[in-house]
Design a protein around this motif. Sequence first.
Motif, PDB file in Angstrom:
ATOM      1  N   ALA A   1       0.819  -1.205   0.000  1.00 31.79           N
ATOM      2  CA  ALA A   1       0.000   0.000   0.000  1.00 31.79           C
ATOM      3  C   ALA A   1       0.858   1.263   0.000  1.00 31.79           C
ATOM      4  O   ALA A   1       0.578   2.217  -0.730  1.00 31.79           O
ATOM      5  CB  ALA A   1      -0.924  -0.009   1.226  1.00 31.79           C
ATOM      6  N   LEU A   2       1.911   1.270   0.804  1.00 32.26           N
ATOM      7  CA  LEU A   2       2.781   2.447   0.859  1.00 32.26           C
ATOM      8  C   LEU A   2       3.514   2.667  -0.451  1.00 32.26           C
ATOM      9  O   LEU A   2       3.713   3.814  -0.875  1.00 32.26           O
ATOM     10  CB  LEU A   2       3.773   2.291   2.019  1.00 32.26           C
ATOM     11  CG  LEU A   2       3.173   2.337   3.430  1.00 32.26           C
ATOM     12  CD1 LEU A   2       4.221   1.943   4.468  1.00 32.26           C
ATOM     13  CD2 LEU A   2       2.618   3.719   3.738  1.00 32.26           C
TER      14      LEU A   2
ATOM     15  N   ARG B   1       6.729   9.023   3.909  1.00 31.43           N
ATOM     16  CA  ARG B   1       6.474   7.584   3.864  1.00 31.43           C
ATOM     17  C   ARG B   1       6.879   6.943   5.194  1.00 31.43           C
ATOM     18  O   ARG B   1       6.176   6.068   5.718  1.00 31.43           O
ATOM     19  CB  ARG B   1       7.256   6.943   2.712  1.00 31.43           C
ATOM     20  CG  ARG B   1       6.928   5.470   2.460  1.00 31.43           C
ATOM     21  CD  ARG B   1       7.890   4.880   1.425  1.00 31.43           C
ATOM     22  NE  ARG B   1       7.439   3.607   0.920  1.00 31.43           N
ATOM     23  CZ  ARG B   1       7.528   2.439   1.544  1.00 31.43           C
ATOM     24  NH1 ARG B   1       8.066   2.398   2.760  1.00 31.43           N
ATOM     25  NH2 ARG B   1       7.092   1.329   0.985  1.00 31.43           N
TER      26      ARG B   1
ATOM     27  N   ARG C   1       4.524   4.823   7.660  1.00 28.30           N
ATOM     28  CA  ARG C   1       4.868   3.440   8.011  1.00 28.30           C
ATOM     29  C   ARG C   1       4.887   3.252   9.527  1.00 28.30           C
ATOM     30  O   ARG C   1       4.380   2.237  10.041  1.00 28.30           O
ATOM     31  CB  ARG C   1       6.252   3.075   7.430  1.00 28.30           C
ATOM     32  CG  ARG C   1       6.631   1.603   7.667  1.00 28.30           C
ATOM     33  CD  ARG C   1       5.715   0.729   6.834  1.00 28.30           C
ATOM     34  NE  ARG C   1       5.913  -0.702   7.051  1.00 28.30           N
ATOM     35  CZ  ARG C   1       5.241  -1.437   7.934  1.00 28.30           C
ATOM     36  NH1 ARG C   1       4.343  -0.845   8.738  1.00 28.30           N
ATOM     37  NH2 ARG C   1       5.437  -2.722   8.041  1.00 28.30           N
TER      38      ARG C   1
ATOM     39  N   ARG D   1      -2.552   9.808   3.129  1.00 31.61           N
ATOM     40  CA  ARG D   1      -2.017   8.560   2.552  1.00 31.61           C
ATOM     41  C   ARG D   1      -1.907   7.466   3.610  1.00 31.61           C
ATOM     42  O   ARG D   1      -2.056   6.280   3.304  1.00 31.61           O
ATOM     43  CB  ARG D   1      -0.677   8.849   1.884  1.00 31.61           C
ATOM     44  CG  ARG D   1      -0.878   9.521   0.521  1.00 31.61           C
ATOM     45  CD  ARG D   1       0.315  10.349   0.072  1.00 31.61           C
ATOM     46  NE  ARG D   1       0.038  10.922  -1.250  1.00 31.61           N
ATOM     47  CZ  ARG D   1      -0.767  11.983  -1.446  1.00 31.61           C
ATOM     48  NH1 ARG D   1      -1.360  12.574  -0.420  1.00 31.61           N
ATOM     49  NH2 ARG D   1      -0.979  12.435  -2.662  1.00 31.61           N
TER      50      ARG D   1
ATOM     51  N   ALA E   1      -3.585   3.845   3.230  1.00 35.28           N
ATOM     52  CA  ALA E   1      -2.819   2.613   3.451  1.00 35.28           C
ATOM     53  C   ALA E   1      -3.471   1.757   4.524  1.00 35.28           C
ATOM     54  O   ALA E   1      -3.556   0.527   4.397  1.00 35.28           O
ATOM     55  CB  ALA E   1      -1.381   2.957   3.832  1.00 35.28           C
TER      56      ALA E   1
END
Length: 624
Positions: free
Chosen positions: A169-170, A186, A190, A214, A218
Amino acid sequence: MTPSTSTGTVDVPAGLAVLAPFIRAGVVGPYEVHLVATVARLEPGLSDEVALALAVAARAPRFGHVCWRLDDMGGQLVGVDGEEADALPWPDPAAWARALVASPLVASPEDADTQPIRPLVWDAGRLYLHRYWHYELAVADDLSRRASPVLPTPTPGTAEDSVDPAEVALDALFGPDRPDDPDLQRRGARRALRPGVSIIAGGPGTGKTYTVARLLAAAHAVAAAEGRELEVALAAPTGKAAARMGDAVKAAVVSLAAAGAVDGRLAAQLTATDPTTVHSLLGWRNRTRFRHDREDPLPHDLVVIDETSMVSLPLMAKVLDAVRPEARLVLVGDPFQLASIEAGTVMRDVVGPAVDPLDRRDRSDAVLGGRVTVLSRMRRFGEDSSIAVLADAVRRGDADAVVALLAADRPDLQWVDPGDPGAVGLVSDELVEVGEELVTAALDGDAAGALSAADRVKVLAATRRGRLGRDDWTARIEEGVATRVPRFRPARRWHVGRPVLVTANDRNNRVFNGDVGVVVARDEEMVVAMADGSEVRELAPSRLEGVETWWAMTVHKSQGSEFDHAVVSLPDQGSPILTRELLYTAITRARHRLTIVATEAAVRAAVDRPLARASGLWERLWSE
């Protein structure tokens, strides 16, 4: 009746003369005197040292402090002249500490929760009211547990090289991970996908909301891959900040959909969650009680709190108490902004040394080691933005650079001398011109047009009263608009064209502190039009109790807001309200244009005075 003496403003009960000079200096007020007098009646023989300790500990939260450090009493005072505070007859710190240790009214950390509860706690050189010590310890302990969650046991037989749905997904949302050139956005997402707590920090325009949007995509994608639904909550301290968060997330979703990074189903999931205020999320009942707590926790799997710098220590304790231990919690905000108007510096404390590029010590063993991501690249402003450069200079405390930038001829940055009537008049004329547009639209029943004008330019004043304070600017603008628009009658409390700022939570009418609106004409009546996402909802003025006129606002109340043009008005350099965080917060409310109305001395005073609030949370989370 107990004999007393008077300092001129507050009566000092007999036997508590030790408080008199502190009352005269404004360090101790009527509430603290009454508290100490009450305790003295219940505890005969109360020593001067403990009486003074109780008074200043009770006063501490009013200055934003969670505790007091005995070795720097005068330096911790906010709102009192610093020289006068330093010159007060403070007890010798060592002797004072010995008196506290010996007092039956003072607990140590080891016995603070034994019965009966004592009003003061003496912990590692810091003096607390018991309630605030409990809040601080509860927040530190809860964050420690969330930062070290028990991870699920791997399923037997699972291949070590199996595909990680989070990485898939990332990769789709940010691109592949690059160890040699890490994408901090990112990395922040995460970390937020891991169990427990994570912190995403950064200044304005560094992409915090981009990252959050995002992250949400994710998280939903991972949940779908695992065959489960994801319950998400988005919240911010004020209604305005929550609305901004919602608008930003929706705009990011549109961008993601256009780029093909999310499909229609995922886009619908992302826009289905409406951000709300923290108080509303917790189920606000009164000042200290909420529906959701450890016994009745929130049902959500993922909770994101935006503008965490505005969250006080007591409120953060309530949030942590209500979020399920197995849920993921993401705290987002700017640690350099003004802290909450209540006690604590939560965002600054949880980010800790991560914001200091010169601190290269290994903090991996700290409570929040590996849990904090600091975004530093400015993305909202262009590379030639004077506002971004100015904000960075203020944050670094470089007064010479700040003055040089203000003195330069920049199209997006204007510096106005408050002693120049002509220059101040030109600023007023622009504000009146926009005010005329707002009132005309309101009289014509154009709610959307009135709201747009109200949000375009705003005066952010450091003070409420005095020349060029909030009230002064309000009067200037109202008088100017009334001259241009004869039908505008601001003398009445409720009048068409009045912009309003909500100052109290009202869950019955679904309005919250920080919400804004404009009174508009509607069928021979008037209603208060308020932005509700992309829609406009209307309320009768009689349904709104806690409101104030919104031609101008204080810098404190501007947190969570943005304006195309911000006019920042500062008092004289002697004002104790001038701090680096106040100036930084005001500057970063501007999107495209910034006007500073202040003397050079006032600007330098603000830049050179970082806000100092006493708290032990930083040490509990980051000490080695």
